[in-house]
Design a protein around this motif. Sequence first.
Motif, PDB file in Angstrom:
ATOM      1  N   PRO A  31       0.872  -1.184   0.091  1.00 16.87           N
ATOM      2  CA  PRO A  31       0.303   0.000  -0.075  1.00 16.87           C
ATOM      3  C   PRO A  31       0.729   1.181  -0.065  1.00 16.87           C
ATOM      4  CG  PRO A  31      -0.830  -1.712   1.559  1.00 16.87           C
ATOM      5  CD  PRO A  31       0.377  -2.196   1.094  1.00 16.87           C
ATOM      6  N   TRP A  32       2.054   1.269   0.340  1.00 16.20           N
ATOM      7  CA  TRP A  32       2.798   2.514   0.420  1.00 16.20           C
ATOM      8  C   TRP A  32       3.371   2.911  -0.789  1.00 16.20           C
ATOM      9  CZ3 TRP A  32       4.303   6.536   3.048  1.00 16.20           C
ATOM     10  CH2 TRP A  32       5.697   7.334   2.754  1.00 16.20           C
ATOM     11  N   GLU A  33       3.829   1.733  -1.437  1.00 18.41           N
ATOM     12  CA  GLU A  33       4.266   1.868  -2.802  1.00 18.41           C
ATOM     13  C   GLU A  33       3.056   2.538  -3.687  1.00 18.41           C
ATOM     14  OE1 GLU A  33       7.503   1.682  -3.908  1.00 18.41           O
ATOM     15  OE2 GLU A  33       8.021   0.909  -1.747  1.00 18.41           O
ATOM     16  N   ARG A  34       2.187   1.862  -3.412  1.00 22.25           N
ATOM     17  CA  ARG A  34       0.777   2.310  -4.409  1.00 22.25           C
ATOM     18  C   ARG A  34       0.328   3.741  -4.004  1.00 22.25           C
ATOM     19  NH1 ARG A  34      -2.972  -2.874  -3.676  1.00 22.25           N
ATOM     20  NH2 ARG A  34      -2.092  -4.310  -5.442  1.00 22.25           N
ATOM     21  N   ASP A  35       0.669   4.095  -2.682  1.00 24.66           N
ATOM     22  CA  ASP A  35       0.168   5.451  -2.539  1.00 24.66           C
ATOM     23  C   ASP A  35       1.310   6.328  -2.918  1.00 24.66           C
ATOM     24  OD1 ASP A  35      -1.297   7.391  -0.739  1.00 24.66           O
ATOM     25  OD2 ASP A  35       0.666   7.601   0.320  1.00 24.66           O
ATOM     26  N   GLN A  36       2.667   6.072  -2.929  1.00 23.21           N
ATOM     27  CA  GLN A  36       3.632   6.981  -3.383  1.00 23.21           C
ATOM     28  C   GLN A  36       3.431   7.020  -5.063  1.00 23.21           C
ATOM     29  OE1 GLN A  36       4.767   8.233  -0.487  1.00 23.21           O
ATOM     30  NE2 GLN A  36       6.623   8.473  -1.751  1.00 23.21           N
ATOM     31  N   ALA A  37       2.996   5.981  -5.814  1.00 25.26           N
ATOM     32  CA  ALA A  37       2.883   5.923  -6.960  1.00 25.26           C
ATOM     33  C   ALA A  37       1.742   7.012  -7.389  1.00 25.26           C
ATOM     34  CB  ALA A  37       2.792   4.513  -7.739  1.00 25.26           C
ATOM     35  N   ALA A  40       2.762  10.609  -6.938  1.00 24.60           N
ATOM     36  CA  ALA A  40       3.374  10.965  -8.081  1.00 24.60           C
ATOM     37  C   ALA A  40       2.820  11.201  -9.418  1.00 24.60           C
ATOM     38  CB  ALA A  40       4.901  10.095  -8.118  1.00 24.60           C
ATOM     39  N   LYS A  41       1.533  10.533  -9.477  1.00 26.27           N
ATOM     40  CA  LYS A  41       0.704  10.464 -10.616  1.00 26.27           C
ATOM     41  C   LYS A  41       1.555   9.666 -11.726  1.00 26.27           C
ATOM     42  CE  LYS A  41      -1.825  14.499  -9.512  1.00 26.27           C
ATOM     43  NZ  LYS A  41      -2.440  15.842  -9.975  1.00 26.27           N
ATOM     44  N   THR A  42       2.212   8.678 -11.363  1.00 28.39           N
ATOM     45  CA  THR A  42       2.890   7.895 -12.551  1.00 28.39           C
ATOM     46  C   THR A  42       2.373   6.319 -12.340  1.00 28.39           C
ATOM     47  OG1 THR A  42       4.567   7.312 -10.737  1.00 28.39           O
ATOM     48  CG2 THR A  42       5.036   9.239 -12.071  1.00 28.39           C
ATOM     49  N   GLU A  43       2.682   5.708 -13.350  1.00 25.60           N
ATOM     50  CA  GLU A  43       2.059   4.288 -13.472  1.00 25.60           C
ATOM     51  C   GLU A  43       3.211   3.528 -13.210  1.00 25.60           C
ATOM     52  OE1 GLU A  43      -0.729   2.774 -14.103  1.00 25.60           O
ATOM     53  OE2 GLU A  43      -1.640   4.361 -14.017  1.00 25.60           O
ATOM     54  N   VAL A  44       3.231   2.744 -12.190  1.00 24.14           N
ATOM     55  CA  VAL A  44       4.380   1.826 -11.671  1.00 24.14           C
ATOM     56  C   VAL A  44       4.040   0.483 -11.948  1.00 24.14           C
ATOM     57  CG1 VAL A  44       6.206   1.249 -10.029  1.00 24.14           C
ATOM     58  CG2 VAL A  44       5.246   3.602 -10.027  1.00 24.14           C
ATOM     59  N   ALA A  45       4.955  -0.393 -12.504  1.00 23.99           N
ATOM     60  CA  ALA A  45       4.793  -2.032 -13.048  1.00 23.99           C
ATOM     61  C   ALA A  45       4.630  -2.581 -11.554  1.00 23.99           C
ATOM     62  CB  ALA A  45       5.571  -2.507 -13.768  1.00 23.99           C
ATOM     63  N   PHE A  46       3.715  -3.553 -11.483  1.00 19.43           N
ATOM     64  CA  PHE A  46       3.627  -4.298 -10.185  1.00 19.43           C
ATOM     65  C   PHE A  46       5.131  -4.822  -9.624  1.00 19.43           C
ATOM     66  CE2 PHE A  46       3.124  -8.492  -7.909  1.00 19.43           C
ATOM     67  CZ  PHE A  46       2.252  -8.005  -6.848  1.00 19.43           C
TER      68      PHE A  46
END
Length: 290
Positions: A31-37, A40-46
Amino acid sequence: MSVSRTLLPVATVVAAIVAVWYLGALALNLPWERDQAARAKTEVAFLDMAAGTMAQERPVLPAPHQVVVEIWETTVEKNVTSKRSLVYHGWITLSATLLGFVFGTTLGMLLAVGIVHSRAMDLSIMPWVIASQTIPILALAPMIIVVLNAVGLKGLIPKALISTYLSFFPVVVGMVKGLRSPDRIQLDLMRTWSASGGQTFWKLRWPASAPYLFASLKIGVAASLVGAIVGEMPTGAVAGLGARLLAGSYYGQTVQIWAALFAAAALAAALVAIIGLAGRVTLARMGFGR
């Protein structure tokens, strides 16, 4: 062959625990990684987020390799006199543990001898010994620290007395069982030999209690370590594994907390192993297990 049969089940269980641990770290830190993404309004691969969960500075659940690295850095790479060294903190806790263990073992053995030889002590002291363990040590430790500080006792002694409180109980129970373990026919035989009470104790009851004593000591030394760690928390100590845990909780350093927990577990395992080895050697020389 016997070694492989022993190691394989242990290795399998350890591998399963590590795998579940990694999955837990992924689930709790994701959840922290998703919140950071999202921020930043960026798409981050799983896969990138999964990799990030294994390298967070303050994770909810640190990954196993993070704990291993922290232990390595705070033991091997730090001077043992450094206040960031787990060896330094471990020694502070160990000193209180051993002192409390000696106090608790001595007290437990004396009480056990009195309970076995005195009907009055058996009926009066034994219930209090059992009732004493119903009081949570987390509630009792601050009161002990405050009272002892009021009379001028600070530092090692208060922590050792908390360890004593936890470690004497298994020794009392085990020694009472051990001292009462000789059969009635053995006691009758000592009477037919006109043995005194002291001779019956030293030649029959005491040797018969040895297996029970060493089993109790293994429990007592682990309990003593817990008491020393708990005793460091209400004192505001700056050294010791308990202080290390407390500092980690203050600043959210979960990796530091887990490293200190594993250091405490390793220390307890080492103490139990030492007593177990001493017990096997002593009992073998006494003729047990032949």
